[in-house]
Structures are given as structure tokens and as C-alpha cells.
Design a protein around this motif. Structure first.
Motif, mmCIF file in Angstrom:
data_model
loop_
_atom_site.group_PDB
_atom_site.id
_atom_site.type_symbol
_atom_site.label_atom_id
_atom_site.label_comp_id
_atom_site.label_asym_id
_atom_site.label_seq_id
_atom_site.Cartn_x
_atom_site.Cartn_y
_atom_site.Cartn_z
ATOM 1 N N VAL A 119 0.846 -1.195 0.000
ATOM 2 C CA VAL A 119 0.000 0.000 0.000
ATOM 3 C C VAL A 119 0.882 1.247 0.000
ATOM 4 O O VAL A 119 0.655 2.179 -0.766
ATOM 5 N N ALA A 120 1.900 1.258 0.859
ATOM 6 C CA ALA A 120 2.820 2.395 0.920
ATOM 7 C C ALA A 120 3.527 2.596 -0.413
ATOM 8 O O ALA A 120 3.722 3.727 -0.860
ATOM 9 N N GLN A 121 3.875 1.508 -1.060
ATOM 10 C CA GLN A 121 4.541 1.583 -2.357
ATOM 11 C C GLN A 121 3.602 2.173 -3.417
ATOM 12 O O GLN A 121 4.013 3.010 -4.222
ATOM 13 N N LEU A 122 2.339 1.763 -3.394
ATOM 14 C CA LEU A 122 1.376 2.296 -4.353
ATOM 15 C C LEU A 122 1.079 3.771 -4.089
ATOM 16 O O LEU A 122 0.930 4.562 -5.030
ATOM 17 N N VAL A 123 0.999 4.154 -2.818
ATOM 18 C CA VAL A 123 0.778 5.564 -2.483
ATOM 19 C C VAL A 123 1.970 6.389 -2.969
ATOM 20 O O VAL A 123 1.801 7.465 -3.543
ATOM 21 N N HIS A 124 3.165 5.881 -2.775
ATOM 22 C CA HIS A 124 4.358 6.571 -3.261
ATOM 23 C C HIS A 124 4.331 6.697 -4.783
ATOM 24 O O HIS A 124 4.657 7.751 -5.339
ATOM 25 N N LYS A 125 3.936 5.637 -5.464
ATOM 26 C CA LYS A 125 3.852 5.655 -6.928
ATOM 27 C C LYS A 125 2.817 6.682 -7.384
ATOM 28 O O LYS A 125 3.042 7.409 -8.354
ATOM 29 N N LEU A 126 1.690 6.751 -6.674
ATOM 30 C CA LEU A 126 0.651 7.722 -7.004
ATOM 31 C C LEU A 126 1.179 9.150 -6.854
ATOM 32 O O LEU A 126 1.007 9.988 -7.742
ATOM 33 N N LYS A 127 1.842 9.411 -5.736
ATOM 34 C CA LYS A 127 2.393 10.751 -5.499
ATOM 35 C C LYS A 127 3.465 11.097 -6.536
ATOM 36 O O LYS A 127 3.540 12.238 -7.010
ATOM 37 N N ALA A 128 4.266 10.129 -6.911
ATOM 38 C CA ALA A 128 5.297 10.361 -7.934
ATOM 39 C C ALA A 128 4.663 10.645 -9.294
ATOM 40 O O ALA A 128 5.142 11.515 -10.041
ATOM 41 N N SER A 129 3.585 9.956 -9.606
ATOM 42 C CA SER A 129 2.883 10.199 -10.874
ATOM 43 C C SER A 129 2.305 11.606 -10.914
ATOM 44 O O SER A 129 2.401 12.299 -11.928
ATOM 45 N N VAL A 130 1.701 12.019 -9.808
ATOM 46 C CA VAL A 130 1.134 13.366 -9.743
ATOM 47 C C VAL A 130 2.249 14.406 -9.853
ATOM 48 O O VAL A 130 2.101 15.419 -10.544
ATOM 49 N N THR A 131 3.368 14.164 -9.212
ATOM 50 C CA THR A 131 4.503 15.085 -9.296
ATOM 51 C C THR A 131 4.995 15.209 -10.728
ATOM 52 O O THR A 131 5.268 16.315 -11.205
ATOM 53 N N SER A 132 5.101 14.096 -11.434
ATOM 54 C CA SER A 132 5.569 14.166 -12.821
ATOM 55 C C SER A 132 4.547 14.866 -13.714
ATOM 56 O O SER A 132 4.925 15.571 -14.654
ATOM 57 N N LEU A 133 3.260 14.719 -13.411
ATOM 58 C CA LEU A 133 2.249 15.450 -14.174
ATOM 59 C C LEU A 133 2.350 16.947 -13.914
ATOM 60 O O LEU A 133 2.170 17.759 -14.824
ATOM 61 N N LEU A 134 2.642 17.327 -12.674
ATOM 62 C CA LEU A 134 2.805 18.746 -12.349
ATOM 63 C C LEU A 134 3.983 19.365 -13.100
ATOM 64 O O LEU A 134 3.960 20.539 -13.448
ATOM 65 N N LYS A 135 5.008 18.574 -13.353
ATOM 66 C CA LYS A 135 6.204 19.065 -14.031
ATOM 67 C C LYS A 135 6.120 18.900 -15.549
ATOM 68 O O LYS A 135 7.046 19.272 -16.263
#
Length: 118
Positions: free
Chosen positions: A57-73
Motif C-alpha cells: 500500500v505504501a509503495q502504491l501511495v508513493h507511486k501515485l504521489k510520484a505520478s502526480v509530481t511528474s504530471l505537475l512538471k
């Protein structure tokens, strides 16, 4: 938080990595709906995410946050627009646990606002 992984979390991570940036705004209602169903994992303290079978779950949450960060950039305005909406939804759902780790998102949001034409 239950120890089972919400299917919406997996689906959300998969969709963010497979939907082309130009189609993301059209998928935004569905993506936000998935975020709304991820309240447990997003609002759980980090220590709780690491217990039991929760490391996934922690890994998926991290992946989600990383995806959102890359979309922001991203260079595309569709991806940035989608990211802004997802940040808002994730902070609304996850509360303090999402907010306390969102400093880079704040920086990215400010750079988007500053770079926007008048």
C-alpha cells in the motif's frame, strides 16, 4: 485502515501511467472518483502503512504521489491541469498525511501559476 489494498489505488496508478496526457482532463472525473475511494491509504500515518501487508500500500501511495509530481512538471497543459485537480482531491481526502509531504507540490503549483500568461 484495513490491511487490504483498495482496488481503486491500483487502478488509479495504472490509469495515470497509461492514459495519454491529452486525454487526462477527459478522464478527470473518473480519476478523482478513484482518489475518493483511497481515503484509507492516503490518510493513514506512514508508520501504519509499513506494518503487515501494508508495504505494498505504501509503495502504491508513493507511486501515485510520484505520478502526480511528474504530471505537475509536465510540459503539457492538460497534464498540469489534471495534476492540480488530483493534488486538491488527494489533500482533501488524505488530510494531514498528504499535506505534510506536499512541499514539492506547492513549489510546482507556484511555478505553474507564475509561468501562466496573464
Amino acid at each position: 485502515m484495513s490491511n487490504s489494498i483498495p482496488p481503486d489505488l491500483r487502478v488509479l496508478c495504472r490509469k495515470l501511467s497509461t492514459i495519454p496526457p491529452q486525454q487526462l482532463p477527459h478522464s478527470l472525473p473518473c480519476l478523482v472518483n478513484h482518489v475518493l475511494h483511497c481515503k484509507g491509504p492516503l490518510s493513514a500515518p506512514q508508520e501504519q502503512k509499513l506494518k503487515g501487508d501494508s508495504p505494498e500500500v505504501a509503495q502504491l501511495v508513493h507511486k501515485l504521489k510520484a505520478s502526480v509530481t511528474s504530471l505537475l512538471k509536465s510540459r503539457t497543459k492538460e497534464a498540469r491541469f489534471t495534476a492540480v485537480a488530483l493534488v486538491k482531491a488527494m489533500v482533501d481526502v488524505g488530510g494531514w498525511e498528504v499535506l505534510r509531504g506536499s512541499f514539492t507540490w506547492v513549489q510546482d503549483l507556484l511555478s505553474i501559476v507564475q509561468a501562466s500568461p496573464p
